[in-house]
Design a protein around this motif. Sequence first.
Motif, PDB file in Angstrom:
ATOM      1  N   GLY A 133      -9.002  -6.434   1.648  1.00 38.41           N
ATOM      2  CA  GLY A 133      -8.844  -5.772   2.949  1.00 38.41           C
ATOM      3  C   GLY A 133      -7.887  -4.594   2.927  1.00 38.41           C
ATOM      4  N   SER A 134      -7.178  -4.397   1.814  1.00 37.74           N
ATOM      5  CA  SER A 134      -6.176  -3.317   1.753  1.00 37.74           C
ATOM      6  C   SER A 134      -6.859  -1.947   1.636  1.00 37.74           C
ATOM      7  CB  SER A 134      -5.238  -3.542   0.564  1.00 37.74           C
ATOM      8  OG  SER A 134      -5.974  -3.487  -0.642  1.00 37.74           O
ATOM      9  N   ILE A 135      -6.092  -0.898   1.959  1.00 36.75           N
ATOM     10  CA  ILE A 135      -6.655   0.462   1.918  1.00 36.75           C
ATOM     11  C   ILE A 135      -6.817   0.935   0.468  1.00 36.75           C
ATOM     12  CG2 ILE A 135      -4.421   1.641   2.217  1.00 36.75           C
ATOM     13  CD1 ILE A 135      -6.798   3.182   4.302  1.00 36.75           C
ATOM     14  N   PHE A 176      -7.744  -2.638  11.055  1.00 37.25           N
ATOM     15  CA  PHE A 176      -8.385  -3.021   9.788  1.00 37.25           C
ATOM     16  C   PHE A 176      -9.450  -4.103   9.980  1.00 37.25           C
ATOM     17  CE2 PHE A 176      -5.941  -1.388   5.882  1.00 37.25           C
ATOM     18  CZ  PHE A 176      -5.571  -0.221   6.533  1.00 37.25           C
ATOM     19  N   GLN A 182     -11.972  -0.102   2.213  1.00 41.88           N
ATOM     20  CA  GLN A 182     -11.059  -1.235   2.047  1.00 41.88           C
ATOM     21  C   GLN A 182     -11.382  -1.950   0.742  1.00 41.88           C
ATOM     22  OE1 GLN A 182     -11.952  -2.640   6.251  1.00 41.88           O
ATOM     23  NE2 GLN A 182      -9.839  -3.377   6.047  1.00 41.88           N
ATOM     24  N   ARG A 219     -12.227  -1.947  12.246  1.00 39.85           N
ATOM     25  CA  ARG A 219     -12.499  -0.678  11.568  1.00 39.85           C
ATOM     26  C   ARG A 219     -12.744   0.452  12.581  1.00 39.85           C
ATOM     27  NH1 ARG A 219     -13.797  -0.741   6.362  1.00 39.85           N
ATOM     28  NH2 ARG A 219     -15.353   0.886   6.702  1.00 39.85           N
TER      29      ARG A 219
END
Length: 289
Positions: free
Chosen positions: A14-16, A97, A10, A100
Amino acid sequence: MNLKASEFIQNSDGSIYHLNLLPQHLATTVITVGDQDRVQAVTKYFDKVEFKIQKREFHTQTGTYKGKRISVVSTGIGTDNIDIVYNELDALVNIDFETRTVKENLTSLDIIRIGTSGAIQPEIPVDSFLVSLAGIGFDSMLHFYEVGDVIDKGFSQALVKDLNYTPNKGVPYVVNGDTQLASWFKDGYHSGVTLTNCGFYGPQGRVLRLQLQDPELNDKIAAFNYKGQKITNLEMETAGMYGLSKLLGHRSISLNAIVANRATGEFSRDSKKTVDHLIKATLDNIIAN
Ligand code: R1P
Ligand code: URA
């Protein structure tokens, strides 16, 4: 079990990792395109775009077309990129997210490719559209996964034998597209079996300055027939898409704007216009289903 920092990556927001998306940015209907500039060529038809982001070749826009929420994501070229895009699209809906961890209830995405391709049969003209009923991978990406019964072994063995395919090029794999999604794209579309390769020049039999290991390969591909199925066209993503979507539990279909015909030696005089026609047809076919 919590996924390790090195496996499910991440960004600081927090984004992929590659797509740079958070779960709320993604619609469950996704159009993929190879070219990052083609994203805008699709969303120019949208009622509104709610979100845009780009990192490397991965450009995403999410919005609505005639009221339906759709995300358009560029993959760049090749099944190596499809590995990244499919795993990250899947993570966006099927990994929590915050904790996890993999979710208990999984979500299935509809993923529709609008790409370009070269026909290998003379009767499939440039500027026509083709829906891929199956993909043959001459790349090796899918072989790194436990594939179970997702691949058609008989088809693969026939390819190795009939094409006299040298082992140092790897083992072809064959995966079907989603039949329900394929049924959305019938009128005005040719259908066929798409050969996905790991390059545009030598691997697709193009000679500029380098000689080919097997100069007859494209002729053998064009003549090949397995249980009445002929190989119709060449491109660089479809088989990887079909393999990963089957393994991950998503539905995928690959739509091809035929911009080259390798049998006649022609290339489209206006490939942008052909792709634009395919974009409009695809959006309306999605709405109709
Ligand atoms: C090669 O020019 C690229 O065009 C085709 C091939 O699959 C490869 O990605 O698809 P796109 O037009 O979607 O990129
Ligand atoms: N894309 C390919 O990969 N091959 C072609 O011939 C045309 C577009």
